[in-house]
Design a protein around this motif. Structure first.
Motif, PDB file in Angstrom:
ATOM      1  N   PRO A 165       0.812  -1.222   0.000  1.00 16.99           N
ATOM      2  CA  PRO A 165       0.000   0.000   0.000  1.00 16.99           C
ATOM      3  C   PRO A 165       0.845   1.271   0.000  1.00 16.99           C
ATOM      4  O   PRO A 165       1.976   1.273   0.485  1.00 16.99           O
ATOM      5  CB  PRO A 165      -0.788  -0.094   1.307  1.00 16.99           C
ATOM      6  N   HIS A 167       0.149   5.512   0.819  1.00 18.71           N
ATOM      7  CA  HIS A 167      -0.804   6.507   1.317  1.00 18.71           C
ATOM      8  C   HIS A 167      -1.138   7.524   0.209  1.00 18.71           C
ATOM      9  O   HIS A 167      -2.272   7.611  -0.256  1.00 18.71           O
ATOM     10  CB  HIS A 167      -0.164   7.144   2.555  1.00 18.71           C
ATOM     11  N   THR A 170      -2.618   5.879  -2.959  1.00 23.16           N
ATOM     12  CA  THR A 170      -4.061   5.604  -2.870  1.00 23.16           C
ATOM     13  C   THR A 170      -4.847   6.874  -3.196  1.00 23.16           C
ATOM     14  O   THR A 170      -5.806   6.861  -3.972  1.00 23.16           O
ATOM     15  CB  THR A 170      -4.414   5.113  -1.437  1.00 23.16           C
ATOM     16  N   ILE A 186      -9.393   0.264  -6.976  1.00 20.25           N
ATOM     17  CA  ILE A 186      -8.018   0.243  -6.465  1.00 20.25           C
ATOM     18  C   ILE A 186      -8.003  -0.689  -5.267  1.00 20.25           C
ATOM     19  O   ILE A 186      -8.789  -0.523  -4.326  1.00 20.25           O
ATOM     20  CB  ILE A 186      -7.558   1.656  -6.049  1.00 20.25           C
ATOM     21  N   ILE A 189      -5.325  -0.923  -0.724  1.00 19.21           N
ATOM     22  CA  ILE A 189      -5.095   0.508  -0.473  1.00 19.21           C
ATOM     23  C   ILE A 189      -4.523   0.734   0.930  1.00 19.21           C
ATOM     24  O   ILE A 189      -4.565  -0.151   1.777  1.00 19.21           O
ATOM     25  CB  ILE A 189      -6.425   1.306  -0.589  1.00 19.21           C
ATOM     26  N   ASN A 191      -4.918   2.683   4.537  1.00 18.47           N
ATOM     27  CA  ASN A 191      -6.152   2.971   5.288  1.00 18.47           C
ATOM     28  C   ASN A 191      -6.002   4.106   6.297  1.00 18.47           C
ATOM     29  O   ASN A 191      -6.763   4.171   7.257  1.00 18.47           O
ATOM     30  CB  ASN A 191      -6.609   1.715   6.047  1.00 18.47           C
ATOM     31  N   GLU A 211     -15.620   2.990  -0.255  1.00 14.67           N
ATOM     32  CA  GLU A 211     -14.517   2.244   0.330  1.00 14.67           C
ATOM     33  C   GLU A 211     -15.064   0.916   0.838  1.00 14.67           C
ATOM     34  O   GLU A 211     -16.059   0.901   1.560  1.00 14.67           O
ATOM     35  CB  GLU A 211     -13.940   3.072   1.491  1.00 14.67           C
ATOM     36  N   LYS A 214     -10.215  -3.107   2.038  1.00 13.89           N
ATOM     37  CA  LYS A 214      -8.926  -2.716   1.445  1.00 13.89           C
ATOM     38  C   LYS A 214      -9.085  -2.259  -0.004  1.00 13.89           C
ATOM     39  O   LYS A 214      -8.135  -2.219  -0.769  1.00 13.89           O
ATOM     40  CB  LYS A 214      -7.936  -3.895   1.507  1.00 13.89           C
ATOM     41  N   LYS A 215     -10.327  -1.939  -0.399  1.00 14.58           N
ATOM     42  CA  LYS A 215     -10.590  -1.582  -1.792  1.00 14.58           C
ATOM     43  C   LYS A 215     -11.331  -0.246  -1.880  1.00 14.58           C
ATOM     44  O   LYS A 215     -12.162   0.055  -1.023  1.00 14.58           O
ATOM     45  CB  LYS A 215     -11.479  -2.684  -2.371  1.00 14.58           C
TER      46      LYS A 215
END
Ligand code: EPU
Length: 441
Positions: A165, A167, A170, A186, A189, A191, A211, A214-215
Protein backbone atom coordinates in the motif's frame (compact mmCIF):
# COMPACT_ATOMS: atom_id res chain seq x y z
CA UNK A 1 16.66 35.05 7.95
CA UNK A 2 16.88 33.23 11.26
CA UNK A 3 16.57 29.50 10.79
CA UNK A 4 17.63 28.19 14.21
CA UNK A 5 16.07 27.74 17.61
CA UNK A 6 17.79 28.59 20.85
CA UNK A 7 16.26 26.34 23.49
CA UNK A 8 16.82 26.26 27.21
CA UNK A 9 15.00 23.24 28.55
CA UNK A 10 14.94 21.08 31.62
CA UNK A 11 11.57 22.29 32.91
CA UNK A 12 8.29 20.37 33.04
CA UNK A 13 5.90 21.63 30.36
CA UNK A 14 2.40 22.42 31.54
CA UNK A 15 -0.71 23.84 29.91
CA UNK A 16 -2.84 23.25 26.87
CA UNK A 17 -2.17 22.71 23.16
CA UNK A 18 -4.85 23.33 20.57
CA UNK A 19 -4.05 21.10 17.61
CA UNK A 20 -3.79 22.55 14.11
CA UNK A 21 -5.30 20.97 11.02
CA UNK A 22 -3.55 17.88 9.63
CA UNK A 23 -0.77 18.68 7.16
CA UNK A 24 -1.35 15.42 5.33
CA UNK A 25 -5.00 16.27 4.69
CA UNK A 26 -4.55 19.99 4.04
CA UNK A 27 -2.06 19.45 1.20
CA UNK A 28 -4.28 16.96 -0.61
CA UNK A 29 -7.47 19.02 -0.24
CA UNK A 30 -5.64 22.01 -1.75
CA UNK A 31 -4.49 19.91 -4.72
CA UNK A 32 -7.91 18.30 -5.15
CA UNK A 33 -9.53 21.78 -5.04
CA UNK A 34 -8.10 22.24 -8.55
CA UNK A 35 -10.59 19.58 -9.70
CA UNK A 36 -13.58 21.61 -8.46
CA UNK A 37 -15.61 24.27 -10.24
CA UNK A 38 -16.02 27.59 -8.43
CA UNK A 39 -14.83 28.56 -4.96
CA UNK A 40 -13.57 25.93 -2.52
CA UNK A 41 -13.40 26.93 1.13
CA UNK A 42 -11.12 24.94 3.41
CA UNK A 43 -11.19 25.54 7.16
CA UNK A 44 -8.57 24.60 9.74
CA UNK A 45 -5.75 24.76 7.16
CA UNK A 46 -2.46 25.00 9.11
CA UNK A 47 -0.21 27.90 8.13
CA UNK A 48 2.90 25.76 7.75
CA UNK A 49 5.72 26.02 5.22
CA UNK A 50 4.52 23.06 3.14
CA UNK A 51 1.07 24.62 2.76
CA UNK A 52 2.52 28.05 1.93
CA UNK A 53 4.84 26.48 -0.68
CA UNK A 54 1.95 24.54 -2.19
CA UNK A 55 -0.14 27.72 -2.41
CA UNK A 56 2.71 29.40 -4.33
CA UNK A 57 2.81 26.38 -6.62
CA UNK A 58 -0.90 26.35 -7.46
CA UNK A 59 -0.83 30.12 -7.99
CA UNK A 60 2.04 29.62 -10.47
CA UNK A 61 -0.36 27.38 -12.41
CA UNK A 62 -2.97 30.14 -12.54
CA UNK A 63 -5.20 29.21 -9.58
CA UNK A 64 -6.37 31.80 -7.06
CA UNK A 65 -5.82 31.08 -3.36
CA UNK A 66 -6.23 33.40 -0.43
CA UNK A 67 -6.49 33.09 3.34
CA UNK A 68 -9.75 34.80 4.38
CA UNK A 69 -9.28 34.27 8.07
CA UNK A 70 -6.31 32.85 9.96
CA UNK A 71 -6.90 29.26 8.87
CA UNK A 72 -9.60 29.57 6.22
CA UNK A 73 -8.31 29.22 2.69
CA UNK A 74 -10.43 29.97 -0.38
CA UNK A 75 -9.28 28.48 -3.69
CA UNK A 76 -10.63 29.02 -7.16
CA UNK A 77 -9.04 27.23 -10.08
CA UNK A 78 -11.46 28.23 -12.85
CA UNK A 79 -8.62 30.26 -14.39
CA UNK A 80 -6.00 27.46 -14.29
CA UNK A 81 -3.74 28.05 -17.29
CA UNK A 82 -0.58 25.93 -17.08
CA UNK A 83 -0.07 22.16 -17.25
CA UNK A 84 3.61 22.34 -16.31
CA UNK A 85 4.76 22.31 -12.68
CA UNK A 86 7.86 24.47 -12.56
CA UNK A 87 10.86 22.88 -10.88
CA UNK A 88 11.41 25.83 -8.53
CA UNK A 89 7.99 25.12 -6.95
CA UNK A 90 7.62 21.38 -7.51
CA UNK A 91 11.01 20.44 -6.09
CA UNK A 92 10.14 22.00 -2.74
CA UNK A 93 7.19 19.87 -1.97
CA UNK A 94 6.81 16.10 -2.11
CA UNK A 95 3.10 15.99 -2.92
CA UNK A 96 3.56 18.04 -6.10
CA UNK A 97 3.31 14.76 -8.06
CA UNK A 98 -0.34 14.57 -6.96
CA UNK A 99 -0.98 17.42 -9.40
CA UNK A 100 -1.13 14.70 -12.07
CA UNK A 101 -4.82 14.38 -11.21
CA UNK A 102 -6.11 17.96 -11.59
CA UNK A 103 -3.78 18.79 -14.48
CA UNK A 104 -4.72 15.68 -16.45
CA UNK A 105 -8.38 16.39 -15.80
CA UNK A 106 -8.09 19.95 -17.02
CA UNK A 107 -5.59 19.65 -19.89
CA UNK A 108 -5.48 15.96 -20.86
CA UNK A 109 -1.70 16.01 -20.48
CA UNK A 110 0.82 17.48 -18.03
CA UNK A 111 4.47 17.82 -17.08
CA UNK A 112 5.39 17.15 -13.45
CA UNK A 113 8.91 16.92 -11.95
CA UNK A 114 10.14 14.02 -9.87
CA UNK A 115 9.01 14.86 -6.31
CA UNK A 116 11.08 16.58 -3.60
CA UNK A 117 10.24 16.50 0.12
CA UNK A 118 11.80 14.98 3.22
CA UNK A 119 14.85 12.82 2.58
CA UNK A 120 13.62 9.77 4.45
CA UNK A 121 14.81 7.04 2.14
CA UNK A 122 14.70 6.65 -1.61
CA UNK A 123 10.94 7.32 -1.70
CA UNK A 124 10.33 6.25 -5.29
CA UNK A 125 6.89 6.64 -6.87
CA UNK A 126 7.12 3.44 -8.96
CA UNK A 127 3.90 1.92 -7.55
CA UNK A 128 2.06 5.14 -8.29
CA UNK A 129 3.34 5.37 -11.87
CA UNK A 130 2.43 1.68 -12.39
CA UNK A 131 -1.04 2.51 -11.09
CA UNK A 132 -1.47 5.42 -13.50
CA UNK A 133 -0.38 3.19 -16.39
CA UNK A 134 -2.74 0.38 -15.32
CA UNK A 135 -5.65 2.82 -15.42
CA UNK A 136 -4.77 3.80 -18.98
CA UNK A 137 -2.65 6.96 -18.50
CA UNK A 138 0.49 7.14 -20.66
CA UNK A 139 3.45 8.23 -18.52
CA UNK A 140 6.99 8.87 -19.80
CA UNK A 141 9.95 9.93 -17.71
CA UNK A 142 12.73 12.10 -19.13
CA UNK A 143 15.83 11.46 -17.04
CA UNK A 144 17.61 14.48 -18.58
CA UNK A 145 15.03 16.98 -17.33
CA UNK A 146 13.72 14.96 -14.35
CA UNK A 147 10.15 15.43 -15.64
CA UNK A 148 7.26 13.05 -16.05
CA UNK A 149 5.01 13.62 -19.06
CA UNK A 150 1.56 12.14 -18.49
CA UNK A 151 -1.18 11.97 -21.11
CA UNK A 152 -4.73 10.67 -21.19
CA UNK A 153 -5.22 8.38 -24.18
CA UNK A 154 -8.63 7.07 -23.05
CA UNK A 155 -10.62 7.94 -19.94
CA UNK A 156 -9.21 6.03 -16.94
CA UNK A 157 -10.84 2.69 -16.21
CA UNK A 158 -10.03 -0.74 -14.85
CA UNK A 159 -8.31 -2.09 -11.78
CA UNK A 160 -5.03 -1.60 -10.00
CA UNK A 161 -3.74 -3.52 -7.01
CA UNK A 162 -0.94 -1.99 -4.96
CA UNK A 163 1.65 -4.67 -4.34
CA UNK A 164 2.33 -2.82 -1.08
CA UNK A 165 0.00 0.00 0.00
CA UNK A 166 0.91 3.64 -0.52
CA UNK A 167 -0.80 6.51 1.32
CA UNK A 168 -0.40 9.28 -1.28
CA UNK A 169 -0.59 6.64 -4.04
CA UNK A 170 -4.06 5.60 -2.87
CA UNK A 171 -5.13 9.25 -2.79
CA UNK A 172 -3.75 10.10 -6.22
CA UNK A 173 -5.26 7.08 -7.98
CA UNK A 174 -8.58 7.80 -6.31
CA UNK A 175 -8.47 11.35 -7.71
CA UNK A 176 -7.54 9.99 -11.15
CA UNK A 177 -10.51 7.60 -10.85
CA UNK A 178 -12.85 10.59 -10.67
CA UNK A 179 -12.22 11.12 -14.40
CA UNK A 180 -13.62 7.72 -15.33
CA UNK A 181 -16.66 7.29 -17.55
CA UNK A 182 -17.01 3.77 -16.21
CA UNK A 183 -15.44 2.32 -13.08
CA UNK A 184 -12.03 2.29 -11.41
CA UNK A 185 -11.09 -0.15 -8.63
CA UNK A 186 -8.02 0.24 -6.47
CA UNK A 187 -7.08 -2.69 -4.29
CA UNK A 188 -4.76 -3.18 -1.30
CA UNK A 189 -5.10 0.51 -0.47
CA UNK A 190 -3.63 2.36 2.49
CA UNK A 191 -6.15 2.97 5.29
CA UNK A 192 -4.82 6.05 7.09
CA UNK A 193 -7.63 8.22 8.57
CA UNK A 194 -6.24 11.17 6.60
CA UNK A 195 -7.33 9.32 3.41
CA UNK A 196 -10.86 9.01 4.83
CA UNK A 197 -10.92 12.76 5.43
CA UNK A 198 -10.01 13.35 1.78
CA UNK A 199 -12.75 10.93 0.70
CA UNK A 200 -15.25 12.84 2.85
CA UNK A 201 -14.20 16.12 1.22
CA UNK A 202 -14.56 14.70 -2.31
CA UNK A 203 -17.84 12.84 -1.74
CA UNK A 204 -19.40 15.91 -0.08
CA UNK A 205 -18.76 17.67 -3.41
CA UNK A 206 -20.42 14.92 -5.45
CA UNK A 207 -17.63 12.36 -5.99
CA UNK A 208 -18.79 8.79 -6.40
CA UNK A 209 -16.29 6.94 -4.18
CA UNK A 210 -16.93 3.84 -2.10
CA UNK A 211 -14.52 2.24 0.33
CA UNK A 212 -14.87 -1.51 0.93
CA UNK A 213 -12.20 -2.73 3.34
CA UNK A 214 -8.93 -2.72 1.44
CA UNK A 215 -10.59 -1.58 -1.79
CA UNK A 216 -11.79 1.74 -3.20
CA UNK A 217 -14.32 1.81 -6.03
CA UNK A 218 -14.80 5.00 -8.02
CA UNK A 219 -17.68 5.35 -10.48
CA UNK A 220 -18.52 8.10 -12.98
CA UNK A 221 -18.83 11.31 -10.99
CA UNK A 222 -20.35 14.70 -11.80
CA UNK A 223 -18.24 17.91 -11.88
CA UNK A 224 -17.12 18.48 -8.28
CA UNK A 225 -18.75 21.49 -6.65
CA UNK A 226 -18.51 22.41 -3.00
CA UNK A 227 -21.78 22.79 -1.09
CA UNK A 228 -20.32 23.98 2.20
CA UNK A 229 -16.86 24.74 3.64
CA UNK A 230 -14.82 21.66 4.49
CA UNK A 231 -13.13 21.46 7.90
CA UNK A 232 -9.80 19.58 7.93
CA UNK A 233 -9.30 17.00 10.72
CA UNK A 234 -6.76 17.65 13.50
CA UNK A 235 -3.12 16.68 13.13
CA UNK A 236 -2.44 13.36 14.89
CA UNK A 237 1.31 13.73 14.42
CA UNK A 238 1.28 17.06 16.22
CA UNK A 239 -0.57 15.45 19.14
CA UNK A 240 2.05 12.73 19.47
CA UNK A 241 4.88 15.30 19.43
CA UNK A 242 3.39 17.32 22.31
CA UNK A 243 2.10 14.33 24.29
CA UNK A 244 5.48 12.55 24.40
CA UNK A 245 7.19 15.84 25.24
CA UNK A 246 4.72 16.52 28.06
CA UNK A 247 5.49 13.19 29.75
CA UNK A 248 9.25 13.16 29.00
CA UNK A 249 9.58 16.63 30.56
CA UNK A 250 7.64 15.39 33.63
CA UNK A 251 4.87 17.85 32.84
CA UNK A 252 1.12 17.89 32.35
CA UNK A 253 -0.45 18.96 29.06
CA UNK A 254 -4.03 18.91 27.76
CA UNK A 255 -4.31 18.31 24.00
CA UNK A 256 -7.27 18.47 21.64
CA UNK A 257 -9.44 18.40 19.67
CA UNK A 258 -8.87 14.82 18.49
CA UNK A 259 -11.09 11.75 18.03
CA UNK A 260 -9.96 8.86 20.23
CA UNK A 261 -10.02 6.22 17.48
CA UNK A 262 -7.46 8.20 15.46
CA UNK A 263 -4.81 7.79 18.15
CA UNK A 264 -5.88 4.51 19.79
CA UNK A 265 -2.60 2.65 19.17
CA UNK A 266 -0.65 5.61 20.54
CA UNK A 267 -2.78 5.90 23.71
CA UNK A 268 -2.41 2.20 24.36
CA UNK A 269 1.37 2.25 24.17
CA UNK A 270 1.62 5.44 26.26
CA UNK A 271 -0.28 3.61 29.01
CA UNK A 272 2.05 0.61 28.72
CA UNK A 273 4.98 3.03 29.17
CA UNK A 274 3.41 4.21 32.42
CA UNK A 275 2.50 7.67 31.09
CA UNK A 276 -0.53 9.37 32.58
CA UNK A 277 -3.30 9.47 29.96
CA UNK A 278 -6.75 10.77 30.82
CA UNK A 279 -9.68 11.52 28.55
CA UNK A 280 -11.06 14.75 29.95
CA UNK A 281 -13.69 15.50 27.30
CA UNK A 282 -15.11 13.87 24.17
CA UNK A 283 -12.16 15.07 22.09
CA UNK A 284 -9.55 16.16 24.66
CA UNK A 285 -6.82 14.25 26.48
CA UNK A 286 -4.47 15.03 29.36
CA UNK A 287 -0.96 13.59 29.15
CA UNK A 288 1.04 13.73 32.35
CA UNK A 289 3.99 12.32 34.22
CA UNK A 290 2.95 9.97 37.01
CA UNK A 291 6.28 8.42 37.98
CA UNK A 292 8.94 6.36 36.28
CA UNK A 293 8.55 5.91 32.52
CA UNK A 294 9.01 2.30 31.39
CA UNK A 295 11.00 1.35 28.30
CA UNK A 296 8.68 -0.04 25.61
CA UNK A 297 9.69 -1.46 22.24
CA UNK A 298 7.78 -0.35 19.16
CA UNK A 299 7.54 -1.39 15.55
CA UNK A 300 6.05 1.04 13.03
CA UNK A 301 3.34 -0.03 10.61
CA UNK A 302 0.49 1.47 8.58
CA UNK A 303 -2.82 2.34 10.26
CA UNK A 304 -4.08 1.09 12.70
CA UNK A 305 -0.53 0.34 13.89
CA UNK A 306 2.03 2.65 15.44
CA UNK A 307 2.67 5.28 12.75
CA UNK A 308 6.11 5.83 11.28
CA UNK A 309 5.69 9.59 11.80
CA UNK A 310 5.44 8.97 15.55
CA UNK A 311 8.65 7.01 16.08
CA UNK A 312 11.09 9.98 16.37
CA UNK A 313 8.87 11.37 19.16
CA UNK A 314 8.78 7.93 20.79
CA UNK A 315 12.58 7.95 20.84
CA UNK A 316 12.46 11.16 22.89
CA UNK A 317 10.12 9.61 25.45
CA UNK A 318 12.35 6.52 25.60
CA UNK A 319 15.38 8.72 26.34
CA UNK A 320 13.55 9.67 29.53
CA UNK A 321 12.68 6.04 30.39
CA UNK A 322 15.04 4.06 32.58
CA UNK A 323 16.39 1.08 30.65
CA UNK A 324 16.62 -0.30 27.14
CA UNK A 325 14.07 0.01 24.38
CA UNK A 326 14.04 -0.84 20.68
CA UNK A 327 12.47 1.02 17.74
CA UNK A 328 12.02 -0.92 14.52
CA UNK A 329 11.07 1.11 11.43
CA UNK A 330 9.16 -0.91 8.83
CA UNK A 331 7.57 1.75 6.60
CA UNK A 332 10.43 3.97 5.36
CA UNK A 333 14.11 3.30 4.97
CA UNK A 334 16.39 5.90 6.51
CA UNK A 335 14.05 7.42 9.08
CA UNK A 336 16.69 7.71 11.79
CA UNK A 337 18.47 10.93 10.78
CA UNK A 338 17.96 12.12 14.36
CA UNK A 339 20.15 9.39 15.88
CA UNK A 340 23.57 10.96 15.24
CA UNK A 341 22.21 14.34 16.38
CA UNK A 342 20.82 12.94 19.65
CA UNK A 343 24.21 11.35 20.32
CA UNK A 344 25.65 14.89 20.38
CA UNK A 345 23.48 15.46 23.46
CA UNK A 346 25.01 12.38 25.09
CA UNK A 347 22.11 10.06 24.24
CA UNK A 348 23.06 6.39 24.18
CA UNK A 349 21.58 5.00 20.97
CA UNK A 350 22.95 2.45 18.57
CA UNK A 351 21.81 0.67 15.42
CA UNK A 352 21.21 -3.05 15.78
CA UNK A 353 20.37 -5.87 13.37
CA UNK A 354 17.23 -7.90 13.88
CA UNK A 355 16.70 -11.13 11.98
CA UNK A 356 13.56 -10.97 9.87
CA UNK A 357 12.15 -14.02 8.07
CA UNK A 358 10.77 -12.46 4.89
CA UNK A 359 12.20 -8.95 4.58
CA UNK A 360 10.53 -8.18 1.23
CA UNK A 361 7.14 -8.78 2.79
CA UNK A 362 7.93 -7.32 6.21
CA UNK A 363 9.18 -3.91 5.08
CA UNK A 364 6.88 -1.52 3.25
CA UNK A 365 9.61 0.03 1.10
CA UNK A 366 11.07 -1.82 -1.90
CA UNK A 367 13.52 -4.06 -0.05
CA UNK A 368 16.67 -5.02 -1.97
CA UNK A 369 18.35 -8.25 -0.93
CA UNK A 370 21.99 -7.16 -0.91
CA UNK A 371 21.59 -3.61 0.34
CA UNK A 372 22.61 -2.65 3.88
CA UNK A 373 19.71 -1.17 5.85
CA UNK A 374 19.57 0.43 9.29
CA UNK A 375 15.99 -0.10 10.39
CA UNK A 376 16.37 -0.69 14.12
CA UNK A 377 17.79 1.29 17.02
CA UNK A 378 18.36 0.44 20.65
CA UNK A 379 18.01 3.28 23.15
CA UNK A 380 19.58 3.19 26.58
CA UNK A 381 17.34 5.66 28.38
CA UNK A 382 17.60 7.45 31.69
CA UNK A 383 20.97 9.15 31.12
CA UNK A 384 21.56 12.83 31.73
CA UNK A 385 21.68 14.84 28.46
CA UNK A 386 23.89 17.88 27.85
CA UNK A 387 23.68 20.72 25.34
CA UNK A 388 25.03 20.73 21.77
CA UNK A 389 24.41 22.21 18.33
CA UNK A 390 21.92 20.05 16.43
CA UNK A 391 21.00 19.96 12.74
CA UNK A 392 17.55 19.09 11.42
CA UNK A 393 17.40 17.17 8.16
CA UNK A 394 13.79 16.02 8.02
CA UNK A 395 10.48 17.15 9.46
CA UNK A 396 9.62 14.57 12.15
CA UNK A 397 13.27 14.15 13.12
CA UNK A 398 13.33 17.94 13.51
CA UNK A 399 10.44 17.93 15.95
CA UNK A 400 12.18 15.17 17.92
CA UNK A 401 15.42 17.17 18.12
CA UNK A 402 13.67 20.33 19.29
CA UNK A 403 11.84 18.26 21.92
CA UNK A 404 15.10 16.62 23.03
CA UNK A 405 16.59 20.09 23.48
CA UNK A 406 13.63 20.93 25.72
CA UNK A 407 14.76 18.15 28.06
CA UNK A 408 18.26 19.65 28.42
CA UNK A 409 18.76 22.33 31.06
CA UNK A 410 21.60 24.14 29.23
CA UNK A 411 21.15 26.17 26.06
CA UNK A 412 20.94 24.11 22.86
CA UNK A 413 20.95 25.42 19.30
CA UNK A 414 18.82 23.56 16.78
CA UNK A 415 19.50 24.49 13.14
CA UNK A 416 16.96 24.01 10.35
CA UNK A 417 13.83 25.47 11.96
CA UNK A 418 12.20 25.96 8.55
CA UNK A 419 12.23 22.16 8.01
CA UNK A 420 10.34 21.60 11.28
CA UNK A 421 8.00 24.44 10.34
CA UNK A 422 7.11 22.65 7.10
CA UNK A 423 4.73 20.66 9.28
CA UNK A 424 4.24 22.35 12.67
CA UNK A 425 2.15 25.52 12.96
CA UNK A 426 3.38 28.07 15.49
CA UNK A 427 5.80 25.63 17.14
CA UNK A 428 7.54 28.41 19.08
CA UNK A 429 4.25 29.93 20.27
CA UNK A 430 2.81 26.57 21.38
CA UNK A 431 5.98 25.58 23.28
CA UNK A 432 6.13 28.99 24.98
CA UNK A 433 2.50 28.64 26.06
CA UNK A 434 3.54 25.46 27.87
CA UNK A 435 6.30 27.35 29.67
CA UNK A 436 9.17 26.23 27.41
CA UNK A 437 12.04 28.62 26.72
CA UNK A 438 12.54 28.75 22.96
CA UNK A 439 13.33 31.54 20.52
CA UNK A 440 14.30 31.90 16.87
CA UNK A 441 17.87 33.13 16.28
N1 EPU B 1 6.87 3.53 -1.78
C1 EPU B 1 7.52 3.04 -2.87
N2 EPU B 1 6.99 3.28 -4.11
C2 EPU B 1 5.86 4.00 -4.30
C3 EPU B 1 5.19 4.50 -3.14
C4 EPU B 1 5.71 4.24 -1.91
O1 EPU B 1 8.56 2.40 -2.75
O2 EPU B 1 5.44 4.19 -5.44
C5 EPU B 1 7.41 3.25 -0.43
C6 EPU B 1 7.84 4.50 0.32
O3 EPU B 1 9.15 4.90 -0.03
C7 EPU B 1 7.71 4.04 1.77
C8 EPU B 1 6.49 3.11 1.73
O4 EPU B 1 6.36 2.71 0.37
O5 EPU B 1 8.84 3.34 2.13
C9 EPU B 1 5.18 3.75 2.18
O6 EPU B 1 5.04 4.99 1.50
P1 EPU B 1 3.69 5.78 1.30
O7 EPU B 1 3.53 6.00 -0.15
O8 EPU B 1 2.57 5.12 2.03
O9 EPU B 1 4.04 7.15 2.01
P2 EPU B 1 3.76 8.59 1.41
O10 EPU B 1 2.44 8.58 0.78
O11 EPU B 1 4.93 9.05 0.65
C10 EPU B 1 2.50 9.59 3.47
C11 EPU B 1 2.71 10.79 4.36
C12 EPU B 1 3.89 10.53 5.26
C13 EPU B 1 3.56 9.31 6.12
C14 EPU B 1 3.26 8.11 5.21
C15 EPU B 1 2.77 6.89 5.98
C16 EPU B 1 1.94 12.63 3.05
C17 EPU B 1 2.27 13.87 2.30
N3 EPU B 1 2.94 11.96 3.55
O12 EPU B 1 3.71 9.44 2.73
O13 EPU B 1 4.05 11.65 6.10
O14 EPU B 1 4.66 9.01 6.94
O15 EPU B 1 2.24 8.44 4.26
O16 EPU B 1 1.54 7.15 6.54
O17 EPU B 1 0.78 12.32 3.22
C18 EPU B 1 5.25 13.31 7.29
O18 EPU B 1 4.18 13.90 7.46
O19 EPU B 1 6.30 13.65 7.86
C19 EPU B 1 5.30 12.17 6.37
C20 EPU B 1 6.43 11.67 5.91
Amino acid sequence: MSDSYLIKGGKPLNGEVVLSGAKNVALKTIIAALMFKGDVTLENIPKINDVLDLIKLIKSLGAKAEFKEKNTLVINSDSLKSNLVELQYGSKIRVSFMLFAPLLRRFGECFVPNPGGCRIGARPIDRIINGLTALGIKVDYDSDTGYYHAKIINKPKGKYRFEKPSHTGTELLMMIGLMTNEKVEIDNIANEPEINDLILYLTSAGANIKEEGKKIIICKSPQLKQKEPFIIMSDRNELVTYATLAVASQGNVIIGPIKEDLIASFLEIMRVAGAGVEKIAKDKFRFFYQGKIKPVNIETSPHPGFMTDWQPSWAILMLAAKGESVIHERVFENRFSYVEELKKLGAKINFIDIKIENEEKFYHFNYEKNKKYQQTIRIQGGNELHNAILNISDLRAGAALACAALLVSDETVVNGASILERGYEDFVGKIRKLGGEIKKI
